[in-house]
Design a protein around this motif. Structure first.
Motif: not given
Length: 395
Positions: A270-271, A274, A279
């Motif tokens: 997820k990191r 992003k 993001e």
């Protein structure tokens, strides 16, 4: 040809048997005699199990009776073998976990020498195989160049300025906990469980940027894995034979380890997503972000493997939460016993902060004096001694 095969068939078992008795008997007895010649005594070595049966019996016996009064002198209950053996054999003594010698050091000067380890002669204990499943090869176990790389990352992630930015998050989590407590006025609260939730919430948000729900799942799995570690703490891996019998096979522990790894992999993915989607400008300035960035490094000198990354996450989650949770629970317990110090601490907090929450913009935290009071130090001296004994006993 037949005679050669027969000779080999006799030779191999004989060789294994000699190895077995060398490691399980001759070597421990030699170490024990040499240490006694230097003045280091301790309980005698017993074939195969060492002193593990004695320890187990003492722990069972210690839990059979309830404490007559609330007291912070808990060493005789939680570590009865260390309490007894320091009285019988002195502040430093030798005991046995199977055929493995364990030197217990409780004298402050020697503890300091071991922890400073200026010449690098004291190696870290990796513990039993199960414990390695919990901690991995993280900062607490790594040594040498690998330790230096991991230590730099941790130092950078927890610099004082970055810690200051975490204060609002910590205060917010504590506020939520106290607000929940307000609905239980006059009722009993399991503070140990409450502090478990608090520390998992704070650690998940500040070090890993993840939600409490994600962190909670990991903590629960690590907790179950730790229970297996504790249950098997006194089991002995038989020399030579133990490996052949695969003594430590445990499907539940293996499955939990896989699940914990996958949970961390999901947070890591997820990191990275992003950052790739824009993001985040980078992988983040928290501990996880620094670890992921190091994993993505092209410079091999700075790069950390995915296994190291996950082991560091496991270490931070387990050590960060477990130690803080235990400390908070212990402080509340001691304050509940010593109500006079409870009142002094409460008065000091209100005098310095009033109804305001602690911030990094003032210097009130540094002005707190209760913990430096000599009488208070005497009250916690037993705690400190017990802590030293517990921590150093595995060296």
């Amino acid at each position: 040809m037949v005679s050669v095969v027969a000779y080999i068939a006799i030779l191999i078992p004989s060789f294994l048997l000699i190895q077995f008795f060398y490691k399980a008997w001759w070597k421990p007895i030699r170490i024990q005699n040499r240490m006694r010649a230097q003045g280091i005594k301790g309980p005698s070595y017993n074939f195969l199990h060492g002193n593990t049966k004695e320890v187990q019996d003492m722990k069972i016996e210690a839990t059979k009776t309830t404490l007559p009064t609330l007291s912070n002198e808990i060493l005789p209950r939680v570590q009865p073998h260390i309490y007894l053996w320091t009285k019988l054999y002195g502040r430093n003594f030798l005991s046995w976990h199977g055929d493995r010698a364990e030197l217990h050091v409780t004298e402050p000067d020697l503890i300091k020498e071991v922890l400073l380890n200026k010449n690098g002669v004291y190696k870290k204990s990796v513990g039993e195989k199960y414990m390695h499943k919990v901690m991995g090869d993280g900062l607490g176990i790594a040594e040498g160049k690998k330790w230096m790389t991991q230590r730099k990352l941790a130092n950078h992630a927890f610099q004082i300025e970055k810690l200051k930015h975490m204060v609002p998050t910590i205060v917010g989590s504590v506020q939520n906990m106290l607000e929940k407590w307000s609905y239980h006025e006059g009722k009993e609260i399991d503070v140990h469980e409450e502090f478990r939730i608090l520390t998992s919430d704070v650690l998940s948000k500040t070090a890993f940027g993840s939600s409490y729900v994600e962190g909670q799942k990991i903590f629960e799995k690590l907790g179950r894995l730790l229970s297996l570690v504790t249950a098997n703490n006194l089991r002995v891996d038989l020399p030579i034979i133990g490996k052949l019998l695969n003594y430590y096979t445990n499907s539940e522990a293996d499955e939990l380890e896989k699940e914990i790894r996958e949970s961390f992999m999901q947070i890591i993915r997820k990191r990275i997503e992003k950052k790739d989607s824009g993001e985040l400008n980078y992988y983040g300035s928290d501990y996880l972000g620094l670890l992921v960035a190091a994993n993505q490094e092209t410079d091999e000198e700075k790069k950390v493997t995915i296994d190291t990354l996950i082991d560091e996450c496991k270490t931070a989650y387990f050590a960060g939460q477990d130690t803080t949770m235990a400390l908070l629970s212990w402080v509340i317990f001691v304050l509940a016993i010593h109500t006079d110090w409870q009142e002094k601490a409460r008065k000091e907090v209100f005098d310095l902060f009033g109804d305001k929450h602690p911030t990094t913009s003032d210097n009130n935290l540094a002005k707190m004096k209760i913990v430096n009071d000599n009488d208070c130090k005497r009250n916690v001296s037993v705690i400190s001694s017990s802590s030293y004994l517990t921590q150093i006993s595995s060296l």
